[in-house]
Design a protein around this motif. Sequence first.
Motif, PDB file in Angstrom:
ATOM      1  N   LEU A   1      -2.911  -7.341  -1.578  1.00  0.00           N
ATOM      2  CA  LEU A   1      -3.623  -6.058  -1.519  1.00  0.00           C
ATOM      3  C   LEU A   1      -5.121  -6.278  -1.324  1.00  0.00           C
ATOM      4  CD1 LEU A   1      -1.713  -4.001  -4.233  1.00  0.00           C
ATOM      5  CD2 LEU A   1      -2.101  -3.265  -1.860  1.00  0.00           C
TER       6      LEU A   1
ATOM      7  N   TRP B   1       0.834  -1.210   0.000  1.00  0.00           N
ATOM      8  CA  TRP B   1       0.000   0.000   0.000  1.00  0.00           C
ATOM      9  C   TRP B   1       0.875   1.271   0.000  1.00  0.00           C
ATOM     10  CZ3 TRP B   1      -4.942   0.829  -0.966  1.00  0.00           C
ATOM     11  CH2 TRP B   1      -5.541   2.016  -0.546  1.00  0.00           C
TER      12      TRP B   1
ATOM     13  N   MET C   1     -10.197   2.583   3.504  1.00  0.00           N
ATOM     14  CA  MET C   1     -10.852   1.645   2.571  1.00  0.00           C
ATOM     15  C   MET C   1     -12.003   0.886   3.259  1.00  0.00           C
ATOM     16  SD  MET C   1      -9.582   1.241  -0.694  1.00  0.00           S
ATOM     17  CE  MET C   1      -9.194   2.908  -1.218  1.00  0.00           C
TER      18      MET C   1
ATOM     19  N   ARG D   1     -18.851  -3.290  -1.221  1.00  0.00           N
ATOM     20  CA  ARG D   1     -19.643  -2.799  -2.359  1.00  0.00           C
ATOM     21  C   ARG D   1     -19.253  -3.448  -3.679  1.00  0.00           C
ATOM     22  NH1 ARG D   1     -18.254   1.719  -3.602  1.00  0.00           N
ATOM     23  NH2 ARG D   1     -16.812   2.542  -2.033  1.00  0.00           N
ATOM     24  N   TYR D   2     -18.288  -4.396  -3.619  1.00  0.00           N
ATOM     25  CA  TYR D   2     -17.826  -5.044  -4.860  1.00  0.00           C
ATOM     26  C   TYR D   2     -18.378  -6.456  -4.983  1.00  0.00           C
ATOM     27  CZ  TYR D   2     -14.836  -1.249  -6.207  1.00  0.00           C
ATOM     28  OH  TYR D   2     -14.397  -0.023  -6.649  1.00  0.00           O
TER      29      TYR D   2
ATOM     30  N   CYS E   1      -6.130   0.564 -10.976  1.00  0.00           N
ATOM     31  CA  CYS E   1      -5.294   1.599 -10.351  1.00  0.00           C
ATOM     32  C   CYS E   1      -3.835   1.337 -10.669  1.00  0.00           C
ATOM     33  CB  CYS E   1      -5.527   1.644  -8.846  1.00  0.00           C
ATOM     34  SG  CYS E   1      -7.005   2.598  -8.396  1.00  0.00           S
TER      35      CYS E   1
ATOM     36  N   LEU F   1     -13.092  -6.597  -6.770  1.00  0.00           N
ATOM     37  CA  LEU F   1     -12.076  -5.812  -6.067  1.00  0.00           C
ATOM     38  C   LEU F   1     -10.708  -5.956  -6.725  1.00  0.00           C
ATOM     39  CD1 LEU F   1     -11.480  -3.975  -3.622  1.00  0.00           C
ATOM     40  CD2 LEU F   1     -11.051  -6.052  -2.283  1.00  0.00           C
TER      41      LEU F   1
ATOM     42  N   PRO G   1       2.919   7.047  -8.183  1.00  0.00           N
ATOM     43  CA  PRO G   1       2.725   7.298  -6.757  1.00  0.00           C
ATOM     44  C   PRO G   1       2.178   6.069  -6.050  1.00  0.00           C
ATOM     45  CG  PRO G   1       0.953   8.318  -8.036  1.00  0.00           C
ATOM     46  CD  PRO G   1       1.879   7.670  -9.015  1.00  0.00           C
ATOM     47  N   SER G   2       2.372   5.989  -4.754  1.00  0.00           N
ATOM     48  CA  SER G   2       1.894   4.830  -3.987  1.00  0.00           C
ATOM     49  C   SER G   2       0.369   4.885  -3.863  1.00  0.00           C
ATOM     50  CB  SER G   2       2.516   4.827  -2.593  1.00  0.00           C
ATOM     51  OG  SER G   2       2.003   5.908  -1.836  1.00  0.00           O
ATOM     52  N   CYS G   3      -0.208   3.740  -3.513  1.00  0.00           N
ATOM     53  CA  CYS G   3      -1.656   3.695  -3.254  1.00  0.00           C
ATOM     54  C   CYS G   3      -1.978   4.724  -2.167  1.00  0.00           C
ATOM     55  CB  CYS G   3      -2.098   2.311  -2.770  1.00  0.00           C
ATOM     56  SG  CYS G   3      -1.375   0.898  -3.625  1.00  0.00           S
TER      57      CYS G   3
ATOM     58  N   ILE H   1      -7.173  -4.880   1.880  1.00  0.00           N
ATOM     59  CA  ILE H   1      -8.291  -3.943   1.671  1.00  0.00           C
ATOM     60  C   ILE H   1      -9.596  -4.547   2.190  1.00  0.00           C
ATOM     61  CG2 ILE H   1      -9.713  -2.824  -0.096  1.00  0.00           C
ATOM     62  CD1 ILE H   1      -7.073  -2.468  -1.733  1.00  0.00           C
TER      63      ILE H   1
ATOM     64  N   ARG I   1     -10.549  -3.868  -9.789  1.00  0.00           N
ATOM     65  CA  ARG I   1     -10.426  -2.441  -9.433  1.00  0.00           C
ATOM     66  C   ARG I   1      -8.969  -2.102  -9.084  1.00  0.00           C
ATOM     67  NH1 ARG I   1     -11.889   2.392 -10.469  1.00  0.00           N
ATOM     68  NH2 ARG I   1      -9.647   2.556 -10.563  1.00  0.00           N
ATOM     69  N   ILE I   2      -8.327  -2.973  -8.314  1.00  0.00           N
ATOM     70  CA  ILE I   2      -6.926  -2.739  -7.930  1.00  0.00           C
ATOM     71  C   ILE I   2      -6.039  -2.736  -9.181  1.00  0.00           C
ATOM     72  CG2 ILE I   2      -4.946  -3.695  -6.656  1.00  0.00           C
ATOM     73  CD1 ILE I   2      -7.033  -4.888  -4.661  1.00  0.00           C
TER      74      ILE I   2
ATOM     75  N   HIS J   1      -3.386   4.349 -12.941  1.00  0.00           N
ATOM     76  CA  HIS J   1      -2.941   5.429 -12.052  1.00  0.00           C
ATOM     77  C   HIS J   1      -1.460   5.319 -11.680  1.00  0.00           C
ATOM     78  CE1 HIS J   1      -6.861   7.134 -11.786  1.00  0.00           C
ATOM     79  NE2 HIS J   1      -7.400   6.083 -11.212  1.00  0.00           N
ATOM     80  N   GLN J   2      -0.898   4.113 -11.746  1.00  0.00           N
ATOM     81  CA  GLN J   2       0.526   3.973 -11.436  1.00  0.00           C
ATOM     82  C   GLN J   2       1.357   3.733 -12.701  1.00  0.00           C
ATOM     83  OE1 GLN J   2       0.490   0.816  -8.379  1.00  0.00           O
ATOM     84  NE2 GLN J   2       0.927   2.393  -6.835  1.00  0.00           N
TER      85      GLN J   2
END
Length: 245
Positions: free
Chosen positions: A118, A55, A72, A78-79, A98, A91, A60-62, A122, A94-95, A102-103
């Motif tokens: 992870l 994490w 979290m 909700r998944y 990211c 889930l 950038p890091s989570c 989470i 979704r990870i 995002h990374q």
Amino acid sequence: MTRGWRKLLPLLALLLGAADVRPTQDYLSPEIRAAQEDPSRHPGWLWVEEGEALWGRGEPSCAACHGNIAGMAGVAARYPLVATDGALLDLEGRIERCRTQHQGESAFGRESEPLLALAAAIALQSRGMPVAVATDGPAAAFLEEGRHFYETRQGQLNLSCGQCHDNNAGRRLRGDVISNGLGTGYPAYRLEWNTMGSLHRRLRACSLGVRAEQFPLGSREYLTLELFLASRANGLPVEAPGLRR
Ligand code: HEC
Ligand code: HEC
């Protein structure tokens, strides 16, 4: 008087054909159930610790975007859900988004150690919280697909999921007590696997058990099925990371 009537309720539900879906922990042996609650006796905690370390890594890091992992809480409950682009995501999916979007890294891969780690870390933040997946709006069509899969007889044994997980819940099969077949304990450490594993890996085992086609991890078949299982579990507690025989 009222107490007597209450005792008849399960019977009434049975007569009306309504499924009595109970938390998976109710079906575990007392030993496994106790160990599931005890980090010092639950090997899955090694994955949780690795996930908490991950994490804080990456660029950038989570954590840089999401803050403390405690934030979290409630997310795993909700998944699976339908993302803004219309894709059904669990889930893990979704990870991975990211990770790639995002990374800017390549995906961890289904069933890889960091992804399970992870997901476990989470999911732990939601432990004890009620499952709360959306079943309406864009989720409705996926849900019906999953329901259809669940209710269809499959494989050489010609059995539907419900014939075991509804009609025979509580009975023994090859040393296991059949539960209501929920995904609330996943990812889970399974002693038979000797490692942590995803819900889709467990679903492949059930498909194999009835000699039916095994679908790939992350496939549409198992994602929609996962959504249907989660809808059955709505209101019941998240138990992940689970511990299994
Ligand atoms: C650059 C910022 C950024 C980084 C880094 C990042 N995320 Fe995300 N994450 C987001 C955004 C933004 C969303 C909301 C969905 C979207 O728009 O993609 C999100 C959504 C999520 C969600 C779903 C939250 C919900 O409420 O449904 C999870 C879980 C998640 N991220 C996990 C991770 C993990 C694990 C990592 C590290 C491997 C990570 N994220 C790295 C920005 C980031
Ligand atoms: C022949 C009976 C049988 C059939 C049919 C069957 N399963 Fe299972 N399933 C089991 C047994 C036994 C276990 C292990 C004990 C338990 O957890 O219920 C299991 C475990 C599971 C679990 C893991 C529960 C947990 O918390 O560890 C899930 C989820 C599941 N099944 C879903 C399904 C789905 C979905 C289908 C239909 C595709 C299906 N099963 C078909 C017998 C069956």
